[in-house]
Structure formats: structure tokens, C-alpha cells
Design a protein around this motif. Structure first.
Motif, mmCIF file in Angstrom:
data_model
loop_
_atom_site.group_PDB
_atom_site.id
_atom_site.type_symbol
_atom_site.label_atom_id
_atom_site.label_comp_id
_atom_site.label_asym_id
_atom_site.label_seq_id
_atom_site.Cartn_x
_atom_site.Cartn_y
_atom_site.Cartn_z
ATOM 1 N N PHE A 99 24.421 25.195 -41.409
ATOM 2 C CA PHE A 99 24.283 23.819 -41.861
ATOM 3 C C PHE A 99 24.778 22.891 -40.753
ATOM 4 C CE2 PHE A 99 24.794 26.593 -45.430
ATOM 5 C CZ PHE A 99 23.992 26.083 -46.440
ATOM 6 N N GLY A 100 23.985 21.870 -40.448
ATOM 7 C CA GLY A 100 24.382 20.921 -39.413
ATOM 8 C C GLY A 100 25.450 19.951 -39.894
ATOM 9 N N LYS A 101 25.614 18.876 -39.161
ATOM 10 C CA LYS A 101 26.636 17.873 -39.470
ATOM 11 C C LYS A 101 26.202 17.011 -40.653
ATOM 12 C CE LYS A 101 26.169 15.961 -35.513
ATOM 13 N NZ LYS A 101 24.999 16.810 -35.153
ATOM 14 N N ASP A 102 27.192 16.579 -41.444
ATOM 15 C CA ASP A 102 26.995 15.572 -42.490
ATOM 16 C C ASP A 102 25.982 15.986 -43.555
ATOM 17 O OD1 ASP A 102 28.794 13.739 -41.175
ATOM 18 O OD2 ASP A 102 27.189 13.375 -39.726
ATOM 19 N N VAL A 103 25.916 17.277 -43.855
ATOM 20 C CA VAL A 103 25.034 17.774 -44.911
ATOM 21 C C VAL A 103 25.676 17.532 -46.279
ATOM 22 C CG1 VAL A 103 24.071 19.866 -45.960
ATOM 23 C CG2 VAL A 103 23.892 19.515 -43.496
ATOM 24 N N ILE A 104 24.867 17.059 -47.225
ATOM 25 C CA ILE A 104 25.323 16.879 -48.604
ATOM 26 C C ILE A 104 24.615 17.920 -49.463
ATOM 27 C CG2 ILE A 104 25.341 15.336 -50.595
ATOM 28 C CD1 ILE A 104 25.614 13.005 -48.652
#
Length: 246
Positions: A99-104
Motif C-alpha cells: 500500500f502506498g502513502k496516504d491510503v484510506i
């Protein structure tokens, strides 16, 4: 000597990027000790646990850092610090996932979300699962996309009074390459070896179009046959840049 110092520097930089508080808390909260001690899930940077009361399963051999949340494997390295997890239902991993950055990530009560081997969510992706979402092996969702299996609000046919379905399952095939800013909505099904163009809206079953296709548009339609990402020449690079070996 220079090479040794370089290795030490990059190792120090990596360990400093790990959110050890959330990594230790999540693993020992969600797994039996025999699994938790291997730390299969790593968190990087700031992440908020809204709720993690649901179930999580990892199928296959357990490896340290095999699942990374907040990994920096894309061009941009800066994070907004808004990553968030809400796990009320069931979350399943069939091997490595990234999962990359800032995933919700939101998985509702009684909902099921499954990630295939080497599946990936890019930075700023929002995943909302209220019923069922599955993503196949080697499939990735590009940055700033959203994958949502619900309308969130009940919709009605004002002439007949018929209520439209509130949600519907999403099934993403294996070896799918989703570009950026794509909306993947309830009822979406894609075949294996499918490429989806940027700024596309997916909202139905595309499996009848066959494999090795390019789809795109609002809503998505077939754009090209005999079209595929060169997986065999790229898999080695994907493993190199995403799989953490300690």
C-alpha cells in the motif's frame, strides 16, 4: 569501506521510516504470538487506526514486512499523513501486498476484502468495502483512484418506486494494471490481463471482453485488443522495489 557505509546508511534510513509503535501494536493485537513475532505487517509514516476489531488472515508462508502500509515505492516521497484503517469485517492477504502513502482503507462489518499475491494500492487510494471486494494476483490500483462497492445512500426509481441496490461485489482479475484517478464502483468485474486507462469509470462486468485488453472512458468500454502490460519482464523489478528483505 564506502559500500559498507552505504549499506549501513540505507538500512538506518529504512528502519527510521518504519512506524514501530503502530507496527508492533497491530501485529501483536491481530495475530497469535507465533505469527506476530515475525511482524508480517509493517506500517510506514503516520497512520490512524479508527478501528481494527475485524479479522485478518494471511495465507501462505509468513515473512517479515511482507505487507507494507505506507510504502514509498512511487515517484513522490512526501506524505500528507492522512493514512487511515477502519477494519470491522474480514481482511485476507494471499501473500505479499503493498500500500502506498496516504491510503484510506475501510472494511465494514460483515464485509470481506481480499488481496492477491503482490497486489497493490497506490498512494492516495481510497478503498471502501461494505460487502465484497477482491483484487487478483499482481494487480495494482494507481494513485488517487477509488474502489467503492456501495452507493452509500439508498437510490429510488421515482416513477416505479423500485429501490436500486445499495451495494454490489467488486472482483478484479489477476495481472490487472489500473492507471491513476480511476473510479471502480459496485458491480465491477474485470478479466485477467486487463489494462485500465486513466480517469476511467468502471461500473459493470467486463469479463466477456476477454483477456489482454485495454478499457477506458466514462463509463469504461473496450479500446484495444491484444494489449497487456509486459509482466514477465517487469515482475523482477516489482519484487526488487516492493518486497522488503531483512
Amino acid at each position: 569501506m564506502y559500500n559498507k557505509l552505504r549499506v549501513v546508511y540505507y538500512r538506518f534510513k529504512f528502519y527510521n521510516s518504519v512506524n514501530w509503535t503502530k507496527t508492533l501494536y497491530f501485529n501483536f493485537k491481530k495475530f497469535p504470538f507465533s505469527i506476530a513475532k515475525k511482524l508480517p505487517v509493517f506500517f510506514y509514516g503516520k497512520v490512524h487506526f479508527q478501528n481494527i476489531s475485524g479479522d485478518i488472515t494471511i495465507n501462505g508462508p509468513i515473512k517479515t514486512a511482507m505487507i507494507g502500509y505506507g510504502q514509498k515505492f512511487e515517484t513522490g516521497v512526501k506524505s500528507k499523513g492522512i493514512a487511515e484503517i477502519s477494519l470491522y469485517g474480514k481482511l485476507t492477504f494471499n501473500g505479499y501486498a503493498h500500500f502506498g502513502k496516504d491510503v484510506i482503507l475501510y472494511i465494514g462489518k460483515n464485509a470481506s476484502c481480499e488481496f492477491g499475491y503482490m497486489s497493490c494500492l497506490g498512494s492516495d487510494v481510497k478503498l471502501v468495502c461494505t460487502k465484497e471486494i477482491s483484487i487478483g494476483d499482481w494487480s495494482g490500483i494507481g494513485y488517487e483512484s477509488q474502489i467503492i462497492d456501495t452507493n452509500s445512500h439508498p437510490m429510488i426509481n421515482t416513477e416505479t418506486g423500485e429501490l436500486y441496490p445499495l451495494n454490489g461485489p467488486i472482483h478484479i482479475g489477476s495481472h490487472n494494471a489500473f492507471s491513476n484517478r480511476i473510479s471502480i464502483m459496485a458491480g465491477t468485474q474485470t478479466p485477467d490481463y486487463c489494462v485500465i486507462a486513466s480517469n476511467t469509470l468502471c461500473n459493470k462486468d467486463y469479463t466477456s471482453l476477454g483477456n489482454n485488453i485495454l478499457i477506458g472512458g466514462i463509463p469504461a468500454k473496450l479500446l484495444k485488443n491484444n494489449y497487456s502490460r509486459d509482466w514477465e519482464n517487469e515482475k523482477e523489478l516489482l519484487i526488487k522495489y516492493k518486497v522488503i528483505t531483512l
